[in-house]
Structures are given as C-alpha cells and as structure tokens.
Design a protein around this motif. Structure first.
Motif, PDB file in Angstrom:
ATOM      1  N   PHE A  65      39.683  32.325  36.671  1.00 51.44           N
ATOM      2  CA  PHE A  65      39.417  34.015  36.894  1.00 51.44           C
ATOM      3  C   PHE A  65      39.728  34.195  38.571  1.00 51.44           C
ATOM      4  O   PHE A  65      40.254  34.025  39.581  1.00 51.44           O
ATOM      5  CB  PHE A  65      38.783  34.692  36.345  1.00 51.44           C
ATOM      6  CG  PHE A  65      39.183  35.930  36.607  1.00 51.44           C
ATOM      7  CD1 PHE A  65      39.397  37.017  36.239  1.00 51.44           C
ATOM      8  CD2 PHE A  65      38.123  36.919  37.952  1.00 51.44           C
ATOM      9  CE1 PHE A  65      39.607  38.534  36.154  1.00 51.44           C
ATOM     10  CE2 PHE A  65      38.555  37.849  37.912  1.00 51.44           C
ATOM     11  CZ  PHE A  65      38.802  38.699  37.248  1.00 51.44           C
ATOM     12  N   GLY A  66      38.603  33.645  38.893  1.00 50.19           N
ATOM     13  CA  GLY A  66      38.356  33.690  40.236  1.00 50.19           C
ATOM     14  C   GLY A  66      39.563  33.087  41.424  1.00 50.19           C
ATOM     15  O   GLY A  66      39.858  33.706  42.538  1.00 50.19           O
ATOM     16  N   VAL A  93      36.547  33.768  29.321  1.00 48.13           N
ATOM     17  CA  VAL A  93      34.738  34.578  29.456  1.00 48.13           C
ATOM     18  C   VAL A  93      35.122  35.393  28.354  1.00 48.13           C
ATOM     19  O   VAL A  93      33.689  35.181  28.217  1.00 48.13           O
ATOM     20  CB  VAL A  93      35.316  35.207  30.654  1.00 48.13           C
ATOM     21  CG1 VAL A  93      33.982  35.900  31.198  1.00 48.13           C
ATOM     22  CG2 VAL A  93      35.810  33.690  32.195  1.00 48.13           C
ATOM     23  N   PHE A 141      31.084  26.417  37.786  1.00 52.66           N
ATOM     24  CA  PHE A 141      31.806  27.244  38.492  1.00 52.66           C
ATOM     25  C   PHE A 141      32.613  26.759  40.174  1.00 52.66           C
ATOM     26  O   PHE A 141      33.574  27.390  40.111  1.00 52.66           O
ATOM     27  CB  PHE A 141      30.518  28.656  38.552  1.00 52.66           C
ATOM     28  CG  PHE A 141      31.714  29.697  38.719  1.00 52.66           C
ATOM     29  CD1 PHE A 141      32.864  30.398  38.985  1.00 52.66           C
ATOM     30  CD2 PHE A 141      31.314  29.639  40.888  1.00 52.66           C
ATOM     31  CE1 PHE A 141      33.255  31.434  39.323  1.00 52.66           C
ATOM     32  CE2 PHE A 141      31.777  31.334  40.881  1.00 52.66           C
ATOM     33  CZ  PHE A 141      32.842  31.879  40.230  1.00 52.66           C
ATOM     34  N   THR A 150      32.398  29.626  29.155  1.00 49.60           N
ATOM     35  CA  THR A 150      32.961  31.305  30.136  1.00 49.60           C
ATOM     36  C   THR A 150      32.616  30.299  31.858  1.00 49.60           C
ATOM     37  O   THR A 150      33.937  31.380  33.036  1.00 49.60           O
ATOM     38  CB  THR A 150      31.509  31.341  29.423  1.00 49.60           C
ATOM     39  OG1 THR A 150      32.029  31.644  28.239  1.00 49.60           O
ATOM     40  CG2 THR A 150      31.196  32.895  30.484  1.00 49.60           C
ATOM     41  N   ALA A 151      32.210  29.689  32.763  1.00 49.29           N
ATOM     42  CA  ALA A 151      31.549  29.447  33.689  1.00 49.29           C
ATOM     43  C   ALA A 151      33.299  28.771  34.289  1.00 49.29           C
ATOM     44  O   ALA A 151      33.971  28.950  35.542  1.00 49.29           O
ATOM     45  CB  ALA A 151      30.667  28.502  33.811  1.00 49.29           C
ATOM     46  N   THR A 159      45.397  34.995  35.856  1.00 43.08           N
ATOM     47  CA  THR A 159      43.995  35.329  35.630  1.00 43.08           C
ATOM     48  C   THR A 159      43.299  36.166  34.846  1.00 43.08           C
ATOM     49  O   THR A 159      42.274  35.821  34.467  1.00 43.08           O
ATOM     50  CB  THR A 159      43.630  36.508  36.834  1.00 43.08           C
ATOM     51  OG1 THR A 159      43.670  35.586  37.646  1.00 43.08           O
ATOM     52  CG2 THR A 159      42.385  36.846  37.038  1.00 43.08           C
ATOM     53  N   LEU A 161      40.070  35.122  32.216  1.00 43.84           N
ATOM     54  CA  LEU A 161      39.478  36.811  31.233  1.00 43.84           C
ATOM     55  C   LEU A 161      39.312  36.412  29.727  1.00 43.84           C
ATOM     56  O   LEU A 161      38.226  36.950  30.032  1.00 43.84           O
ATOM     57  CB  LEU A 161      40.036  37.780  32.404  1.00 43.84           C
ATOM     58  CG  LEU A 161      38.853  39.478  31.652  1.00 43.84           C
ATOM     59  CD1 LEU A 161      37.637  38.703  32.248  1.00 43.84           C
ATOM     60  CD2 LEU A 161      39.890  40.347  32.077  1.00 43.84           C
ATOM     61  N   ASN A 173      36.132  29.099  32.615  1.00 45.73           N
ATOM     62  CA  ASN A 173      37.019  30.383  33.362  1.00 45.73           C
ATOM     63  C   ASN A 173      36.872  31.533  33.827  1.00 45.73           C
ATOM     64  O   ASN A 173      37.757  32.048  34.724  1.00 45.73           O
ATOM     65  CB  ASN A 173      37.568  30.528  31.449  1.00 45.73           C
ATOM     66  CG  ASN A 173      38.464  29.588  30.709  1.00 45.73           C
ATOM     67  OD1 ASN A 173      39.713  29.389  31.262  1.00 45.73           O
ATOM     68  ND2 ASN A 173      37.343  28.246  30.715  1.00 45.73           N
ATOM     69  N   LEU A 174      35.057  31.486  34.396  1.00 47.37           N
ATOM     70  CA  LEU A 174      35.102  32.622  35.586  1.00 47.37           C
ATOM     71  C   LEU A 174      36.157  31.869  36.643  1.00 47.37           C
ATOM     72  O   LEU A 174      36.392  32.392  37.486  1.00 47.37           O
ATOM     73  CB  LEU A 174      33.951  32.816  35.455  1.00 47.37           C
ATOM     74  CG  LEU A 174      33.295  33.680  34.391  1.00 47.37           C
ATOM     75  CD1 LEU A 174      31.478  33.995  35.130  1.00 47.37           C
ATOM     76  CD2 LEU A 174      33.857  35.010  34.674  1.00 47.37           C
TER      77      LEU A 174
END
Length: 377
Positions: free
Chosen positions: A328-329, A45, A202, A321-322, A38, A42, A324-325
């Motif tokens: 993370f999610g 991101v 995402f 970014t999307a 996670t 982050l 790795n979001l």
C-alpha cells in the motif's frame, strides 16, 4: 501450495506490468492507475488478521479452496470492469482473499512437513512467488501488450480453475490450531522477536514495492531501452535463484541470509542511483535485486514462525498485514515520488528503507534473527 502462491502474486503484481495500457484505457496517469496495486494491498491489510483470527480452528484445505475461488471471481470481474472505480473495488476484494490465503499458507506448509524441514517446506510452498514474478507477470504484461490487458486477467482466472482442481486432488488437509493453544492478538505481538520481524517486513518490502510497482515509468525515465516485461522477466529469473539459495540454507543460516539479502537491496539501489543511464549496470542491479527478493518471503515467514510457535497462523496474518501495508505504501508513496520528484527518486528511497531493514536485522540477533534456533512447533 506453490501454484496457489503463483495465483496470488500474479494477481497482485500484474498491474505493474500493465500500467501503460491500464492508464491509456482508463485515461488517467500512471500514478493514479497504480492505485490498483494500492487498494489490493489495502484489502489484504483489512482482512488478513480478522479472517485468520476467526478461522484459526478450521481445517486448512477448505479455506485454501475458498480463497482461490475468491480470486477466480475477482479476476474475472476485473477483466470485465468498465471503469477504474469498479476495478478498484474488485481489486480491494481480491486483496481480502489474499489476506486469508497468505495468513494460513505458511502455517499449513509447516504442519504437513517434518519439523526439521520446516524451512525447506516453506521455500517450496513460496516458490510460486518468484515463478509468478519471472514468468507470470512478464507473460501477462506481454499478453496485455499484444491483445489487451483484460485478457491478462482473464487468463489468470482460467489458471485459477486448474489450480483449484489440483488442490482438491493433491493437497493433504491439515487441522486448525487447537483451542487450548490460541493466544490473543495482543499476546502474539508481544512474543519475543515477532515485533522485530514485522518491522523488518515493512521497511524491506516498502523498499521493494516502491520500485517494483513503478518499474515501467522508472525505466522509461532512465532511458536505458529496457522494456518493463523484459525487466520483470530478468527480475523473476533472478528471484528463482534467490528462492533456491534460501531453500538450501534457511534451516541452518537464516540470519546470514537475511543480512545478505537486505544488504543486496542497498547495493542494487546504489547501482541504479550511481549509473542510471547504463543498461548493463541496470540489468546487474535488477538481477541482484531479484536474487535478494526471491527468498525474502520465506526468510521472513520462517523467522516469524520460529518465534511464534503454535501461534504461527496469527503471526503470519500480522506478517501479511505488514507486507501489504508496505505494498500500500509503495503504491501511494511511489505515486507521490513518480508524479512529484520523478521516477529517478525511487532508488534513493529504496536504499534508505533497505538500510533500516538491515539495521533492524542486525539488532534482532536474540529472538528474531538468531544465528541458531530450534524450530518451534
């Protein structure tokens, strides 16, 4: 470039194959140690868009070398981390370097290839992803089970030194983006098709990471007798098939590939949900999942690159970014599912999110995933 991607993906996913050893060493739950994935996400991101925005005009080769040296330091420090807190901090830093490399790698590959072969160039550059999943992460998981997880991260550091030397010797340089073609971040998002692709990224990658990050507790709970390293190896071999299929078809059939791949995720999740205790069905589902995932990054980067044109680096930073979001999610939401409802809930979440991705691809028929597109350069 493919070897650079190999380093990034192996660093990112290695904790997934080492969860039991990491949890035992740091004396925490699987869900807690899963935050090593996670925080890495982050870091990506946080760093991807700012670093690419600041370095749009810089030569690509020096940036790639800097990013790889960052991984060398981060993996070495992870191997020596005395506590989970320190490991989490170092993983965050590694994620930041991941944001830099992923944000520029796809555009770099497109710049050194002929426009009509942009998709194939991306497929080759992204081949390091399935190789890492099929060989790197399972090998790291096996090594961790034999001599300890710290040696797995140390091994990645040694390999990174080799890759840096190869980049210096073999990879041609490419210029950054010209100042007169640089759009603001807000205007890049508003380019037709870009936001749609980001939505697919995402949903689709969240579906993937929920199960991939917690494959060890899922297999243990299912009781099918399949070791995580073996499952990851099967997944990675299937992903190699997926990247080959994508490389063959992407320059003329991007939309069909995206539709088939997201649909395959739904089918794989449904098989796991319907036959949770069947070893043969589990293997088939993992293979189907792997084939569908193998070409996903290339398909998504081709789609957003075609839409963004000269702004491909910034658009790819947004994609990173999307992406790795979603990682993370996957780590955070997956921990809630695993520690709360149990790992058996993961396939259901995979199905629901993959369905969202499929519907978004279907609706993005005009600018994001058209049946035919002239490559923008």
């Amino acid at each position: 470039m493919a070897l650079s991607g190999f380093i990034i993906i192996m660093t990112e996913t290695l904790p997934a194959g080492l969860l039991p050893q990491l949890a035992a060493d740091f004396q925490v739950s699987d869900g807690t140690v899963g935050q090593l994935i996670t925080v890495y996400a982050l870091g990506t991101v946080v760093a991807a868009i700012p670093t690419i925005a600041m370095t749009r005009g810089a030569s690509r080769k020096p940036l790639l070398v800097i990013g790889l040296l960052g991984f060398l330091v981060a993996n070495t420090l992870t191997a020596m981390a005395p506590t989970l807190v320190i490991a989490l901090v170092v993983r965050f830093i590694a994620g930041a370097f991941s944001g830099l490399i992923w944000g520029m790698l796809a555009g770099y590959a497109r710049r050194i290839a002929a426009p009509e072969h942009a998709g194939r160039a991306l497929a080759i550059a992204m081949a390091g992803t399935p190789v890492a999943l099929s060989i790197g992460t399972p090998l790291g998981a096996w090594l961790g089970s034999m001599v300890g997880w710290r040696w797995s991260f140390a091994g990645v550091s040694v390999l990174t030194v080799v890759v840096v030397l190869l980049v210096l010797a073999c990879v041609p340089n490419a210029p950054g983006q010209r100042s007169d073609t640089r759009l603001s971040l807000g205007r890049v998002v508003l380019i037709p098709g870009v936001a749609v692709v980001l939505g697919v990224v995402f949903a689709w990658m969240l579906a993937h990471n929920l199960l991939y990050s917690y494959i060890a507790p899922y297999l243990d709970g299912a009781g099918v007798g399949l070791r995580p390293d073996v499952a990851l190896f099967a997944f990675g071999v299937a992903a190699l098939v997926g990247i080959w299929i994508t490389g063959t078809l992407i320059d003329r059939s991007l939309r069909r590939l995206a539709l088939a791949s997201t649909a395959a995720f739904i089918i794989a999740g449904a098989l796991l949900l319907a036959f949770p205790a069947s070893l043969p069905v589990t293997i088939v589902a993992i293979a189907l999942w792997g084939v569908a995932f193998g070409g996903a990054a290339t398909q998504l980067q081709k789609a957003i690159g075609d839409a963004a044109g000269e702004s491909v680096d910034v658009a790819n930073a947004m994609l990173t970014t999307a992406f790795n979001l979603a990682i993370f999610g996957g780590g955070a939401f997956g921990a809630l599912l695993v520690d709360g409802s149990g790992p058996a809930a993961l396939p259901l979440a995979m199905i629901a999110l993959s369905a969202v991705a499929l519907v978004t691809v279907i609706l993005g028929r005009k600018q994001a995933f058209p049946s035919r597109r002239t490559v923008a350069m």
